[in-house]
Write a protein that holds these residues in place. Structure first.
Motif, PDB file in Angstrom:
ATOM      1  N   LYS A   1      36.459  57.782  38.622  1.00 21.10           N
ATOM      2  CA  LYS A   1      36.775  56.187  38.727  1.00 21.10           C
ATOM      3  C   LYS A   1      37.400  55.794  39.739  1.00 21.10           C
ATOM      4  O   LYS A   1      38.301  56.066  40.278  1.00 21.10           O
ATOM      5  CB  LYS A   1      37.788  55.971  37.333  1.00 21.10           C
ATOM      6  CG  LYS A   1      37.665  56.784  35.753  1.00 21.10           C
ATOM      7  CD  LYS A   1      36.123  56.480  35.593  1.00 21.10           C
ATOM      8  CE  LYS A   1      35.863  57.016  34.113  1.00 21.10           C
ATOM      9  NZ  LYS A   1      34.497  56.718  33.681  1.00 21.10           N
TER      10      LYS A   1
ATOM     11  N   ILE B   1      35.563  48.440  42.917  1.00 21.76           N
ATOM     12  CA  ILE B   1      34.931  48.014  44.125  1.00 21.76           C
ATOM     13  C   ILE B   1      35.386  46.360  44.216  1.00 21.76           C
ATOM     14  O   ILE B   1      35.603  45.716  43.127  1.00 21.76           O
ATOM     15  CB  ILE B   1      33.424  48.261  43.982  1.00 21.76           C
ATOM     16  CG1 ILE B   1      32.642  47.281  42.807  1.00 21.76           C
ATOM     17  CG2 ILE B   1      32.851  49.554  43.852  1.00 21.76           C
ATOM     18  CD1 ILE B   1      31.534  47.107  42.722  1.00 21.76           C
TER      19      ILE B   1
ATOM     20  N   THR C   1      32.130  40.036  44.766  1.00 23.25           N
ATOM     21  CA  THR C   1      33.031  40.074  43.605  1.00 23.25           C
ATOM     22  C   THR C   1      33.966  38.723  43.560  1.00 23.25           C
ATOM     23  O   THR C   1      34.844  38.769  42.528  1.00 23.25           O
ATOM     24  CB  THR C   1      33.761  41.224  43.212  1.00 23.25           C
ATOM     25  OG1 THR C   1      34.775  41.291  43.986  1.00 23.25           O
ATOM     26  CG2 THR C   1      33.018  42.264  43.179  1.00 23.25           C
TER      27      THR C   1
ATOM     28  N   ILE D   1      36.461  45.593  40.371  1.00 19.20           N
ATOM     29  CA  ILE D   1      35.536  45.741  39.268  1.00 19.20           C
ATOM     30  C   ILE D   1      35.613  47.226  39.287  1.00 19.20           C
ATOM     31  O   ILE D   1      35.364  48.037  40.321  1.00 19.20           O
ATOM     32  CB  ILE D   1      33.979  45.354  40.035  1.00 19.20           C
ATOM     33  CG1 ILE D   1      34.405  43.812  39.944  1.00 19.20           C
ATOM     34  CG2 ILE D   1      33.024  45.634  38.729  1.00 19.20           C
ATOM     35  CD1 ILE D   1      34.537  42.837  39.022  1.00 19.20           C
TER      36      ILE D   1
ATOM     37  N   ALA E   1      34.348  50.735  38.480  1.00 20.75           N
ATOM     38  CA  ALA E   1      32.848  51.560  38.582  1.00 20.75           C
ATOM     39  C   ALA E   1      33.113  53.184  38.563  1.00 20.75           C
ATOM     40  O   ALA E   1      34.466  53.651  38.519  1.00 20.75           O
ATOM     41  CB  ALA E   1      32.288  51.254  39.810  1.00 20.75           C
ATOM     42  N   THR E   2      32.212  54.023  38.588  1.00 24.88           N
ATOM     43  CA  THR E   2      32.273  55.332  38.415  1.00 24.88           C
ATOM     44  C   THR E   2      31.474  56.032  39.456  1.00 24.88           C
ATOM     45  O   THR E   2      30.492  55.788  39.515  1.00 24.88           O
ATOM     46  CB  THR E   2      32.086  55.978  36.990  1.00 24.88           C
ATOM     47  OG1 THR E   2      32.679  55.245  36.131  1.00 24.88           O
ATOM     48  CG2 THR E   2      32.197  57.294  36.860  1.00 24.88           C
TER      49      THR E   2
ATOM     50  N   LEU F   1      26.810  55.569  42.547  1.00 23.50           N
ATOM     51  CA  LEU F   1      27.906  54.899  42.222  1.00 23.50           C
ATOM     52  C   LEU F   1      27.227  54.124  40.788  1.00 23.50           C
ATOM     53  O   LEU F   1      26.110  53.599  40.554  1.00 23.50           O
ATOM     54  CB  LEU F   1      28.120  53.602  42.852  1.00 23.50           C
ATOM     55  CG  LEU F   1      29.140  52.530  42.370  1.00 23.50           C
ATOM     56  CD1 LEU F   1      30.729  53.172  42.429  1.00 23.50           C
ATOM     57  CD2 LEU F   1      29.397  51.430  43.060  1.00 23.50           C
ATOM     58  N   LYS F   2      27.851  54.142  39.451  1.00 20.03           N
ATOM     59  CA  LYS F   2      27.658  53.557  38.313  1.00 20.03           C
ATOM     60  C   LYS F   2      28.742  52.121  38.237  1.00 20.03           C
ATOM     61  O   LYS F   2      29.796  52.453  38.150  1.00 20.03           O
ATOM     62  CB  LYS F   2      27.639  54.482  37.228  1.00 20.03           C
ATOM     63  CG  LYS F   2      27.252  54.063  35.907  1.00 20.03           C
ATOM     64  CD  LYS F   2      27.439  55.123  34.446  1.00 20.03           C
ATOM     65  CE  LYS F   2      27.020  54.527  33.296  1.00 20.03           C
ATOM     66  NZ  LYS F   2      27.352  55.750  32.099  1.00 20.03           N
ATOM     67  N   CYS F   3      27.962  51.054  37.769  1.00 18.10           N
ATOM     68  CA  CYS F   3      28.842  49.935  37.766  1.00 18.10           C
ATOM     69  C   CYS F   3      28.329  49.341  36.529  1.00 18.10           C
ATOM     70  O   CYS F   3      27.132  48.706  36.579  1.00 18.10           O
ATOM     71  CB  CYS F   3      28.798  49.183  38.938  1.00 18.10           C
ATOM     72  SG  CYS F   3      29.936  47.630  38.701  1.00 18.10           S
ATOM     73  N   GLU F   4      28.921  49.396  35.312  1.00 18.53           N
ATOM     74  CA  GLU F   4      28.548  48.486  33.946  1.00 18.53           C
ATOM     75  C   GLU F   4      28.881  47.056  33.993  1.00 18.53           C
ATOM     76  O   GLU F   4      28.574  46.480  33.400  1.00 18.53           O
ATOM     77  CB  GLU F   4      28.942  49.358  32.862  1.00 18.53           C
ATOM     78  CG  GLU F   4      28.290  50.882  32.830  1.00 18.53           C
ATOM     79  CD  GLU F   4      28.672  51.619  31.651  1.00 18.53           C
ATOM     80  OE1 GLU F   4      29.825  51.061  30.968  1.00 18.53           O
ATOM     81  OE2 GLU F   4      28.107  52.510  31.275  1.00 18.53           O
TER      82      GLU F   4
ATOM     83  N   THR G   1      34.851  49.851  48.428  1.00 17.98           N
ATOM     84  CA  THR G   1      35.066  51.089  47.381  1.00 17.98           C
ATOM     85  C   THR G   1      36.415  51.708  47.433  1.00 17.98           C
ATOM     86  O   THR G   1      36.867  52.189  48.696  1.00 17.98           O
ATOM     87  CB  THR G   1      34.185  52.307  47.338  1.00 17.98           C
ATOM     88  OG1 THR G   1      32.843  51.765  47.264  1.00 17.98           O
ATOM     89  CG2 THR G   1      34.302  53.357  46.323  1.00 17.98           C
TER      90      THR G   1
END
Length: 220
Positions: free
Chosen positions: A112, A115, A121, A126, A128-129, A140-143, A155
């Motif tokens: 975890k 960013i 932003t 925010i 992210a994973t 990078l996963k950012c929902e 990051t």
């Protein structure tokens, strides 16, 4: 060259054509041999499964890249013996090891992070994973928000201990067309930050080794 490895080490299969066009990757596959997949003599069958394979017919030639839990990657051209919309079957014989620099050795993780960037932003952090990481960048996963190639941001790793400028290079999807994450590159990374990432990757390797050892013991 031919190498001898364990099929249990394979974590992902990537699919390309002979012009190196990338069609996608899948974790749904099976082999006829478990302990010795590739060796100097003998051929083994691989079945690659997905609901969104490229259009194929029997006799088509594809390039498969096998990725292992330790980051090693091997490729081999294969000829489709059997294929349909959801899978294809081919024979694996000679395999070439891809010579990739240490900088691009990557490990899977679920780290975890946050960013942020004034332009991207509005200065807000925010969540992210990190799905995988190497010394050059991350997947990078950012929902919480949609990212695009060219986006730049910081990051923030390890609860604020490390902050690295990161640039989105590509949007990565699976064979079903679903968003997996964003392939990102580190920019202007310092020697100290690179050392921190290297130590983190080493810890991931040790944890993966212990996990696989525990699974092997459970088999007995």
């Amino acid at each position: 060259m031919n190498v001898m490895i364990s099929a249990d080490d394979v974590v992902k299969v990537e699919i390309y054509d002979l012009k190196n066009q990338y069609f996608g990757a899948t974790k749904a596959f099976s082999f006829t041999a478990k302990k010795v997949l590739f060796k100097a003599t003998g051929t083994y069958t691989v079945k690659v499964m997905s609901n969104n394979l490229p259009e194929m017919k029997k006799g088509d030639v594809m390039m498969l890249v096998f990725e292992y839990c330790n980051g090693n990657r091997y490729r081999t051209p294969v000829i489709a013996d059997e294929c349909c919309k959801s899978y294809f079957v081919a024979q694996v014989d000679e395999v070439e090891e891809l010579e990739e620099r240490r900088r691009f050795f990557k490990m899977t993780c679920n780290e975890k992070v946050f960013i942020y960037g004034e332009r991207l932003t509005g200065g807000q952090s925010i969540p992210a994973t990190i799905l995988n990481i190497n010394l050059g960048g991350v997947l990078l996963k950012c929902e919480a928000m949609e990212l695009h190639p060219g986006d730049r941001f910081y990051t923030v790793f390890f609860k604020g201990k490390l902050k690295i400028i990161t640039k989105v290079l590509r949007i990565q999807k699976n064979l079903e067309g679903e968003l997996v994450g964003y392939g990102c590159q580190f920019e202007n990374i310092s020697k100290e930050a690179e050392d921190e990432i290297a130590r983190f990757i080493m810890q991931l390797q040790l944890e993966e080794r212990e996990r696989r050892k525990a699974l092997e013991e459970d088999d007995f």
